[in-house]
Design an enzyme around this catalytic site. Sequence first.
Site, PDB file in Angstrom:
ATOM      1  N   LYS A  60      -1.416   2.547  19.943  1.00  0.00           N
ATOM      2  CA  LYS A  60       0.774   1.840  19.488  1.00  0.00           C
ATOM      3  C   LYS A  60       1.352   2.422  20.419  1.00  0.00           C
ATOM      4  O   LYS A  60       1.528   1.928  20.940  1.00  0.00           O
ATOM      5  CB  LYS A  60       1.599   2.856  18.555  1.00  0.00           C
ATOM      6  CG  LYS A  60       0.778   3.053  17.271  1.00  0.00           C
ATOM      7  CD  LYS A  60       0.518   0.919  16.979  1.00  0.00           C
ATOM      8  CE  LYS A  60       1.772   1.178  16.943  1.00  0.00           C
ATOM      9  NZ  LYS A  60       1.306  -0.798  15.876  1.00  0.00           N
ATOM     10  N   SER A 287      -8.970   4.077  10.088  1.00  0.00           N
ATOM     11  CA  SER A 287      -9.018   3.042  10.088  1.00  0.00           C
ATOM     12  C   SER A 287      -9.948   3.143  11.255  1.00  0.00           C
ATOM     13  O   SER A 287     -10.979   1.955  11.098  1.00  0.00           O
ATOM     14  CB  SER A 287      -7.814   2.720  10.666  1.00  0.00           C
ATOM     15  OG  SER A 287      -7.194   3.177  12.569  1.00  0.00           O
TER      16      SER A 287
HETATM   17  N1  PMP Z   1      -5.212   2.183  12.396  1.00  0.00           N
HETATM   18  C1  PMP Z   1      -3.922   2.659  13.087  1.00  0.00           C
HETATM   19  C2  PMP Z   1      -4.468   4.530  12.649  1.00  0.00           C
HETATM   20  C3  PMP Z   1      -3.027   2.866  13.826  1.00  0.00           C
HETATM   21  O1  PMP Z   1      -1.713   3.906  12.766  1.00  0.00           O
HETATM   22  C4  PMP Z   1      -1.948   1.022  13.589  1.00  0.00           C
HETATM   23  C5  PMP Z   1      -0.604   0.466  13.964  1.00  0.00           C
HETATM   24  N2  PMP Z   1       0.112   0.581  12.943  1.00  0.00           N
HETATM   25  C6  PMP Z   1      -3.208   0.191  13.233  1.00  0.00           C
HETATM   26  C7  PMP Z   1      -4.536   1.002  13.348  1.00  0.00           C
HETATM   27  C8  PMP Z   1      -2.763  -1.462  13.163  1.00  0.00           C
HETATM   28  O2  PMP Z   1      -2.675  -1.697  14.258  1.00  0.00           O
HETATM   29  P1  PMP Z   1      -1.681  -2.731  14.692  1.00  0.00           P
HETATM   30  O3  PMP Z   1      -0.219  -2.608  14.163  1.00  0.00           O
HETATM   31  O4  PMP Z   1      -1.595  -3.804  16.452  1.00  0.00           O
HETATM   32  O5  PMP Z   1      -1.809  -4.054  13.861  1.00  0.00           O
END
Ligand code: PMP
Length: 353
Positions: A60, A287
């Site tokens: 981010k 994630s």
């Molecule tokens: N994984 C994590 C740990 C995140 O903090 C985020 C962002 N919220 C994402 C994946 C997804 O990224 P994006 O917002 O670009 O879809």
Amino acid sequence: MTPHRAAPLVAPADARTRRLAGLKAMVGDTPLVSVRLRYRGHECRVHAKAEYLNLTGSIKDRMALHICRTAIEQGALGPRDTIVEATSGNTGISFAAFGAALGHPVVIFMPDWMSEERKAVIRSFGADIRLVSREAGGFLGSIANAETLAGELGRVFLPRQFDNQANVQAHALSTGPELIAQLARLGLEPDAFVAGVGTGGTVMGVAAAFAARGLGARVHPLEPAESPTLSTGHKVGRHRIQGVSDEFIPGILRLDALAPVIRVSDGDAILMAQKLARELGLGVGISSGANLLGALQVLEREGWDATVATIFCDDNKKYLSTDLARSEPILAGFMSPDVELLDFETTLARPLG
Ligand code: PMP
């Protein structure tokens, strides 16, 4: 008695420009980690951008810094303006840090069930954090509260990460081109990319970078199997993959421009992240575990020697109070028990000269 510390000096406009450049040197240009593994008898590779190496520890930072820079250049973020954002965590950490660096007070609205580490890190940067319970609307409540506060305060900048095209642009200008260049140095072209969707900035930006270079690589959004908001169009169920699937379909996400949605179970993602830490020393967040399993599903579609890339979004340190640090049961149908991690190789963003 501890001496009272004066409030930090607000950085004047030219200092903000200088500090933006200083911050930029610590964001992006992350290594590409190519993990070699065997899955159900098939040997293959998954290429992942090591985004936990950004300044505040997540992908981010790219989006938050690009939004701050664009807003300063366009006059939308004046000196001393307050930054107010709704976020499930990593975005809050990025804006809190950059706000401190650039002389802006920061207010973060966040669902109250996010990890304690996320809240503590945001507070450590001096930001004001306001927690929103499920009863008070959870994620959507956080967004509504951010908008209301902005109306009350004046001199406020709302990044609106779910609707701001600068979020997509950040990845179209940095994540995507870096990935393409690093794969090229390995003699590869991407066949597909997969990533969990929070705002959708990552998938939309990488897709734009592929399109800009005439690459036909497929870009798959990924969602938790327990909460398939993208496939159903509305909030459904609960899941433990913090940072993705925030209860609604973001404004910047265009599912019709992307390949089919991939689903991964949150328990499987936890087991995969644990395995990456234990067996390869890659201490990634939940994630990232989901993204690696998503990449395996895409490899199954594309052929085991295809070039499939993804993201390791953040590391495991913000999840020490969560199920990532506990024993997770293996359920029928999980993929991670069949993943044998073999090795990894790293490609730097810029070759050492
Ligand atoms: N994984 C994590 C740990 C995140 O903090 C985020 C962002 N919220 C994402 C994946 C997804 O990224 P994006 O917002 O670009 O879809």
